[in-house]
Design a protein around this motif. Structure first.
Motif, short mmCIF file in Angstrom:
data_model
loop_
_atom_site.label_atom_id
_atom_site.label_comp_id
_atom_site.label_asym_id
_atom_site.label_seq_id
_atom_site.Cartn_x
_atom_site.Cartn_y
_atom_site.Cartn_z
N GLY A 12 6.70 -8.17 26.62
CA GLY A 12 7.80 -8.22 27.58
C GLY A 12 7.63 -9.40 28.51
N SER A 13 8.50 -9.44 29.51
CA SER A 13 8.44 -10.57 30.46
C SER A 13 7.44 -10.30 31.57
N PHE A 14 7.41 -9.06 32.03
CA PHE A 14 6.54 -8.67 33.15
C PHE A 14 6.77 -9.63 34.31
N ASN A 15 7.99 -9.63 34.74
CA ASN A 15 8.49 -10.65 35.67
C ASN A 15 9.11 -10.02 36.92
N PRO A 16 8.34 -9.38 37.79
CA PRO A 16 6.89 -9.22 37.78
C PRO A 16 6.47 -7.89 37.14
N PRO A 17 5.17 -7.70 36.96
CA PRO A 17 4.70 -6.40 36.46
C PRO A 17 4.97 -5.30 37.49
N THR A 18 5.32 -4.14 37.02
CA THR A 18 5.62 -3.01 37.92
C THR A 18 4.66 -1.85 37.63
N GLU A 65 -1.32 -14.14 36.05
CA GLU A 65 -2.19 -13.82 37.20
C GLU A 65 -1.79 -12.47 37.81
N MET A 66 -0.47 -12.24 37.94
CA MET A 66 -0.02 -10.95 38.49
C MET A 66 -0.47 -9.80 37.59
N LEU A 67 -0.40 -10.02 36.30
CA LEU A 67 -0.82 -8.96 35.38
C LEU A 67 -2.32 -8.71 35.48
N ARG A 68 -3.06 -9.79 35.58
CA ARG A 68 -4.53 -9.62 35.70
C ARG A 68 -4.86 -8.81 36.94
N LEU A 69 -4.14 -9.10 38.02
CA LEU A 69 -4.38 -8.34 39.26
C LEU A 69 -3.94 -6.89 39.07
N ALA A 70 -2.80 -6.72 38.41
CA ALA A 70 -2.25 -5.36 38.26
C ALA A 70 -3.18 -4.46 37.45
N VAL A 71 -3.82 -5.00 36.43
CA VAL A 71 -4.65 -4.14 35.58
C VAL A 71 -6.08 -3.96 36.13
N LEU A 72 -6.33 -4.53 37.29
CA LEU A 72 -7.69 -4.37 37.86
C LEU A 72 -8.02 -2.89 38.07
N THR A 73 -6.98 -2.09 38.29
CA THR A 73 -7.23 -0.66 38.55
C THR A 73 -7.32 0.15 37.26
N SER A 74 -7.14 -0.49 36.14
CA SER A 74 -7.23 0.26 34.87
C SER A 74 -8.53 -0.10 34.16
N ASN A 75 -9.14 0.93 33.58
CA ASN A 75 -10.38 0.61 32.85
C ASN A 75 -10.14 0.49 31.35
N TRP A 76 -8.88 0.52 30.95
CA TRP A 76 -8.66 0.40 29.50
C TRP A 76 -7.49 -0.51 29.11
N VAL A 77 -6.70 -0.93 30.08
CA VAL A 77 -5.58 -1.83 29.75
C VAL A 77 -5.97 -3.27 30.10
N ILE A 207 11.99 2.22 37.80
CA ILE A 207 11.57 0.91 38.30
C ILE A 207 11.86 -0.10 37.19
N SER A 208 12.44 -1.22 37.56
CA SER A 208 12.58 -2.30 36.58
C SER A 208 12.28 -3.62 37.29
N SER A 209 11.84 -4.59 36.54
CA SER A 209 11.52 -5.89 37.14
C SER A 209 12.75 -6.49 37.78
N THR A 210 13.90 -6.27 37.17
CA THR A 210 15.15 -6.83 37.73
C THR A 210 15.37 -6.29 39.14
N ARG A 211 15.17 -4.98 39.30
CA ARG A 211 15.39 -4.37 40.62
C ARG A 211 14.35 -4.83 41.63
N ILE A 212 13.15 -5.04 41.14
CA ILE A 212 12.09 -5.52 42.04
C ILE A 212 12.42 -6.93 42.53
N ARG A 213 12.88 -7.75 41.61
CA ARG A 213 13.22 -9.14 42.00
C ARG A 213 14.35 -9.13 43.02
N ARG A 214 15.30 -8.24 42.79
CA ARG A 214 16.43 -8.14 43.72
C ARG A 214 15.94 -7.76 45.12
#
Ligand SMILES: Nc1ncnc2c1ncn2[C@@H]1O[C@H](COP(=O)(O)OP(=O)(O)OP(=O)(O)O)[C@@H](O)[C@H]1O
Ligand SMILES: NC(=O)c1ccc[n+]([C@@H]2O[C@H](COP(=O)(O)O)[C@@H](O)[C@H]2O)c1
Length: 408
Positions: A12-18, A65-77, A207-214
């Motif tokens: 996906g785009s993960f623009n940004p990750p949610t 970079e945002m994704l790397r930060l986002a997955v810091l809390t996951s031990n498997w993703v 939640i969708s990235s589109t709504r977050i961007r808005r």
């Protein structure tokens, strides 16, 4: 019973990750484990290439970079940057194949030398170290991505057949999508229905990235919708037209009282609990610090204590820590209200450390110290911290807080 090992790959785009992007993995893993014949051993997020051409797509550098930060809390993703490192956009079929081939090579330990070190980074430790046997890379997606299969000229039919037939699909239901109906209406998907796992997400979260961007564009809060660490990154880098935060975070002290409206009859009493930064630690200051004593080449006087008390203590409720002696006795040094103590004559001799403060010093000076000092028995302790006693200066006098509490 034999279980199929699965790595879930979301593209996906993960623009940004949610948060929902991350939740998808949790929801899917739970479901697959509940089915009983799958064991999910890893999760992978593969953001699309910059040339994917979606409007408003942030650069892959930022999305990664945002994704790397986002997955810091996951031990498997984990995050795979393979797609972004390619010269051009890759079709999803190729993305799945690439990751499947890399895993196969690793597990069969045959062509490891041919694998770029960057391509191994996304492989979870557990797979690298312990995993044997076949692992299937399945595409994890929301209902909307499945339904995009029907958009004319967007997907090649043979790609859909390969994705569903060779890898398999795990689809999370999403607002305005009906995967079961969609599969029913497609001959191709119906043929591979056994390979499509539909997971109904009962805790609906749109939640969708589109709504977050808005929201970001409008300087609205996106807290609890995307990870805090990603919000910080977005603001720091001014992504998505986000401006400075509309809401200012209150410092912790104000936060606790900000919503309390005092009534006129309220008497505001400052907390007597010592707050670390308003606590004058005599132990750590010059009083028993041998270096400062030696440097100044003089013994410390009670003046020093007075100085610390006068300069550091601004209000009732503040605490003073006073070191005790090794003997188990400690000295409470204070000025009585209004009393002019003849303390200048009283010297406390230098000690090498908090713990070897000289008992005899106290004994020597005992006779000179009147109301300005008092003595108490305390259990002997060896290190400095154990010997600390806290004084609370209240409107009513001085309270010593220790293992036991005493009003002096
Ligand atoms: N709320 C959600 N529920 C289920 N799946 C979701 C949800 N949000 C995103 N996904 C899925 O995550 C994957 C990646 O999504 P994508 O990056 O396109 O996010 P998006 O929120 O759909 O973005 P945009 O709003 O920009 O289209 C897709 O498979 C998408 O279906
Ligand atoms: N033919 C294809 O393989 C094809 C077509 C459209 C989208 N996709 C992928 O699906 C994902 C869709 O992401 P978005 O929902 O953000 O558009 C992207 O990863 C994109 O690369 C693949």
């Amino acid at each position: 019973m034999h279980s199929t090992k699965v790595v879930l790959l979301a593209c996906g785009s993960f623009n940004p990750p949610t948060n929902m992007h991350l939740r998808m993995f949790e929801i899917a893993r739970d479901h697959l484990h509940r089915l009983g014949n799958y064991v999910v051993i890893g999760g992978l997020i593969s953001p699309t290439h910059d040339s994917y051409g979606k409007s408003g797509l942030e650069s892959s550098t930022h999305r990664l970079e945002m994704l790397r930060l986002a997955v810091l809390t996951s031990n498997w993703v984990k995050v795979s940057d393979w797609e972004c490192r390619q010269d051009n956009w890759s079709r999803t079929r190729l993305v799945l194949q690439h990751h499947q081939n890399t895993l196969n090579s690793l597990l069969n330990s045959n062509n490891l030398n041919n694998i770029n070190e960057d391509d191994l980074k996304w492989i979870p430790e557990n797979i690298r170290k312990e995993c044997t046997g076949p692992v299937q890379v399945k595409l994890l997606c929301g209902g909307d991505l499945l339904e995009s299969f029907a958009v004319p000229n967007l997907w090649h039919e043979e790609d859909i057949a390969a994705i569903v037939g060779q890898h398999g699909l795990v689809v999370i239901t999403r607002e305005n999508s009906n995967p079961l109906k969609f599969i029913y209406e497609s001959d191709l998907l119906t043929r591979y229905m056994a390979n499509i796992i539909i997971v109904t997400e009962w805790i609906r979260n749109e939640i969708s990235s589109t709504r977050i961007r808005r929201a970001l564009r409008r300087s609205e809060s996106v807290k609890y919708l995307i990870p805090d660490i990603v919000i910080n990154y977005i603001h720091t880098n001014g992504l998505y037209g986000s401006k400075a935060e509309k809401y200012i975070e209150f410092p912790p002290l104000q936060q606790s009282t900000i919503f309390l409206t005092p009534s006129p009859s309220d008497v505001v009493i400052e907390s007597t609990s010592p707050v670390s930064n308003s606590c004058a630690a005599i132990c750590g200051a010059a009083l028993f610090n041998p270096q400062s004593i030696n440097n100044n080449n003089k013994n410390l006087s009670i003046d020093t204590v007075d100085n610390i008390l006068n300069n550091s203590l601004k209000r009732p409720g503040q605490a003073v820590k006073v070191i005790t002696e090794e003997s188990g006795k400690h000295k409470v040094i204070r000025n009585n209200m209004g009393e002019v103590c003849d303390v200048k004559k009283k010297q406390i001799s230098a000690s090498k450390s908090c713990t070897d403060f000289n008992v005899s010093t106290k004994e020597q000076n005992k006779e000179h110290l009147h109301a300005s000092e008092s003595y108490m028995d305390l259990k002997a302790s060896k290190n400095c911290d154990e010997n600390l006693i806290k004084f609370i200066f209240t409107n009513h006098g001085i309270q010593v807080i220790s293992d036991f509490e005493t009003i002096v």
